[in-house]
Design a protein around this motif. Structure first.
Motif, PDB file in Angstrom:
ATOM      1  N   SER A 145       0.831  -1.209   0.000  1.00 45.04           N
ATOM      2  CA  SER A 145       0.000   0.000   0.000  1.00 45.04           C
ATOM      3  C   SER A 145       0.865   1.257   0.000  1.00 45.04           C
ATOM      4  O   SER A 145       0.574   2.220  -0.721  1.00 45.04           O
ATOM      5  CB  SER A 145      -0.954  -0.005   1.200  1.00 45.04           C
ATOM      6  N   ALA A 157      -9.643   9.459   6.781  1.00 48.19           N
ATOM      7  CA  ALA A 157     -10.111   8.067   6.796  1.00 48.19           C
ATOM      8  C   ALA A 157      -9.566   7.296   7.980  1.00 48.19           C
ATOM      9  O   ALA A 157     -10.115   6.255   8.351  1.00 48.19           O
ATOM     10  CB  ALA A 157      -9.700   7.363   5.508  1.00 48.19           C
ATOM     11  N   ALA A 164     -11.494   4.168   9.883  1.00 52.07           N
ATOM     12  CA  ALA A 164     -11.012   2.798   9.712  1.00 52.07           C
ATOM     13  C   ALA A 164     -10.708   2.169  11.059  1.00 52.07           C
ATOM     14  O   ALA A 164     -11.002   0.986  11.293  1.00 52.07           O
ATOM     15  CB  ALA A 164      -9.761   2.795   8.830  1.00 52.07           C
ATOM     16  N   VAL A 204     -12.744  -3.936   6.229  1.00 48.54           N
ATOM     17  CA  VAL A 204     -12.000  -2.716   5.919  1.00 48.54           C
ATOM     18  C   VAL A 204     -10.806  -3.042   5.016  1.00 48.54           C
ATOM     19  O   VAL A 204     -10.532  -2.326   4.051  1.00 48.54           O
ATOM     20  CB  VAL A 204     -11.517  -2.027   7.216  1.00 48.54           C
ATOM     21  N   THR A 205     -10.107  -4.132   5.320  1.00 50.22           N
ATOM     22  CA  THR A 205      -8.947  -4.511   4.518  1.00 50.22           C
ATOM     23  C   THR A 205      -9.354  -4.870   3.092  1.00 50.22           C
ATOM     24  O   THR A 205      -8.746  -4.411   2.122  1.00 50.22           O
ATOM     25  CB  THR A 205      -8.216  -5.707   5.159  1.00 50.22           C
ATOM     26  N   GLY A 208     -10.580  -1.760   1.287  1.00 49.48           N
ATOM     27  CA  GLY A 208      -9.461  -0.863   1.033  1.00 49.48           C
ATOM     28  C   GLY A 208      -8.592  -1.314  -0.120  1.00 49.48           C
ATOM     29  O   GLY A 208      -8.209  -0.515  -0.981  1.00 49.48           O
ATOM     30  N   LEU A 268      -8.157   0.598  -3.612  1.00 45.88           N
ATOM     31  CA  LEU A 268      -6.801   0.996  -3.994  1.00 45.88           C
ATOM     32  C   LEU A 268      -6.543   0.643  -5.456  1.00 45.88           C
ATOM     33  O   LEU A 268      -5.983   1.443  -6.215  1.00 45.88           O
ATOM     34  CB  LEU A 268      -5.788   0.300  -3.086  1.00 45.88           C
ATOM     35  N   THR A 318      -7.588   5.113   0.953  1.00 43.68           N
ATOM     36  CA  THR A 318      -7.522   3.661   1.095  1.00 43.68           C
ATOM     37  C   THR A 318      -6.180   3.198   1.665  1.00 43.68           C
ATOM     38  O   THR A 318      -6.142   2.268   2.474  1.00 43.68           O
ATOM     39  CB  THR A 318      -7.780   2.974  -0.257  1.00 43.68           C
ATOM     40  N   GLY A 376      -6.444   3.833   5.302  1.00 40.79           N
ATOM     41  CA  GLY A 376      -7.371   2.914   5.937  1.00 40.79           C
ATOM     42  C   GLY A 376      -6.760   1.536   6.148  1.00 40.79           C
ATOM     43  O   GLY A 376      -6.893   0.932   7.217  1.00 40.79           O
ATOM     44  N   VAL A 377      -6.081   1.013   5.128  1.00 47.48           N
ATOM     45  CA  VAL A 377      -5.426  -0.293   5.238  1.00 47.48           C
ATOM     46  C   VAL A 377      -4.307  -0.243   6.276  1.00 47.48           C
ATOM     47  O   VAL A 377      -4.142  -1.165   7.092  1.00 47.48           O
ATOM     48  CB  VAL A 377      -4.875  -0.741   3.869  1.00 47.48           C
ATOM     49  N   THR A 389      -5.706  -0.179   9.849  1.00 48.18           N
ATOM     50  CA  THR A 389      -6.235  -1.500  10.180  1.00 48.18           C
ATOM     51  C   THR A 389      -5.107  -2.486  10.446  1.00 48.18           C
ATOM     52  O   THR A 389      -5.162  -3.272  11.398  1.00 48.18           O
ATOM     53  CB  THR A 389      -7.117  -2.017   9.028  1.00 48.18           C
TER      54      THR A 389
END
Length: 404
Positions: A225, A265, A269, A281-282, A285, A289, A316, A319-320, A323
């Motif tokens: 990511s 975000a 998240a 969420v993963t 995301g 992405l 995203t 967020g990832v 998480t």
């Protein structure tokens, strides 16, 4: 495990202080990027020689992640955090006062080495937070970190236009000294004893990776990511400086404000993770992405498509990332600094590789080449997640939150 703390209450005010401190610390690695041309002229450097200033910051940060962050599991954290903040300020003072490029590189490397204090503040916040609110707290601290990364370029450009490139480092060093004082007053004392010496701490990071599917997968997803993030921001200046846009450096720097929207975000998240929706969420995301590269690709024709893509990608990625960290912090409370060191080292390697891939892709395939490469990396992340998702969900049941 023995631990001691004078006060375990994590107030909203303390969260804000830690968020600001995290943002200021990580920002110190990015001030130089919009100033490279000016610094190159000041010291009669070529573009490649000036680029080594940024490389020095990256190398310093990488060394700090691997060799300094684990100390959070060994020493009293408030004292360690304040000392590292002051040493980071010292690095910026050396840069500001340097009469040679060697001095600038030394100061930049020193600042990078100790700016990893942000990665000691983060696990401390996770430790002090209530288990039911840990994801939210991690998200808020990460918002500060991402804002520091994105707004550092804008702030550096503005300060340099007012008083020259050295002004940036004088002001930043002063802010870090003030922040060190605030942290000394605001942070509780916290120390834990795990019976490990320093070499054992470093070795244990490798052991954690070898034994834990969640850590390995989350670290790999984090690396992918952040590689996407670096790919976008490394080559975007080339796109915006070329036709049809032909934007100036000042205008290009303002795009950091667009990316800052992604920081919003982080808290959301984290809250979803607290509610047991980390897998959702993963998955969402990683898919978004991948999708974000479509409007980014059209960004070579439409500035609004580019803006939409930037916001979606940054949102995203953040967020990832939140998480990932929220989940690994649930596993072994006594090893949070080492978990952070392992995860963030992987994350940083992903970012460095993303920058390299982006430069090569742009050279041979222009903006479309960058977007295709980014989409491929995103797709790899989706595949890895699909292959390991069930194992990670089973592993998560084995770990119980502890209020530390």
């Amino acid at each position: 495990m023995n631990q001691s703390t004078e006060n375990k209450v994590l107030t909203p005010a303390l969260i804000v202080v830690m968020s600001i401190a995290t943002g200021l610390a990580v920002a110190s690695n990015y001030y130089a990027q919009p100033l490279l041309e000016t610094i190159a002229k000041a010291f009669s450097l070529s573009v490649s020689q000036a680029g080594f200033i940024v490389t020095a910051a990256q190398l310093g940060y990488a060394a700090g992640l691997m060799f300094i962050v684990p100390l959070g599991d060994l020493f009293e954290r408030r004292r360690l955090i304040v000392l590292m903040t002051l040493l980071s300020a010292l690095g910026m003072l050396i840069t500001a006062m340097s009469s040679t490029v060697i001095g600038v590189i030394i100061g930049t490397a020193l600042t990078g080495l100790f700016s990893v204090v942000a990665q000691i503040l983060l696990p401390l916040a996770a430790t002090l937070a209530e288990p039911a609110k840990r994801g939210k707290v991690v998200g808020m601290i990460m918002s500060g970190l991402l804002l520091g990364i994105l707004l550092a370029r804008t702030a550096a450009g503005l300060l340099a236009s007012l008083g020259g490139w050295r002004t940036v480092y004088w002001v930043a060093a002063g802010l870090m000294v003030v922040m060190a004082l605030v942290l000394w007053i605001a942070l509780p004392r916290y120390k834990q004893s795990n019976g490990l010496n320093y070499p054992q701490l470093l070795i244990s990071i490798i052991v954690l990776f070898s034994r834990n599917t969640t850590l390995r997968t989350r670290a790999f997803l984090g690396a992918l990511s952040f590689a996407n993030f670096s790919m976008l921001w490394t080559s975007m200046a080339f796109l915006l400086a070329s036709p049809p846009y032909n934007y100036s450096e000042a205008v290009i720097g303002l795009f950091g404000l667009v990316g800052a929207a992604g920081a919003l975000a982080a808290s959301g998240a984290g809250q979803l993770t607290d509610k047991g929706k980390s897998s959702l969420v993963t998955t969402l995301g990683l898919v978004l992405l991948f999708v974000s590269w479509l409007p980014i690709a059209f960004g070579q024709y439409s500035i609004w498509a580019l803006v939409i893509g930037i916001v979606l990608l940054d949102l995203t990625v953040q967020g990832v990332h939140v998480t990932n960290q929220s989940m690994i912090y649930r596993m072994m409370p006594e090893a949070r600094s080492r978990l952070t060191a392992g995860y963030m080292t992987s994350y940083f390697i992903g970012g460095a590789l993303g920058s390299l891939i982006s430069a090569v892709a742009y050279q041979y395939g222009q903006w479309l080449g960058v977007c295709i490469a980014g989409a491929i990396l995103s797709l790899i992340g989706i595949v890895i997640w699909c292959l390991t998702k069930r194992k990670i969900e089973q592993e998560a049941v084995l770990y119980m939150d502890s209020a530390i």
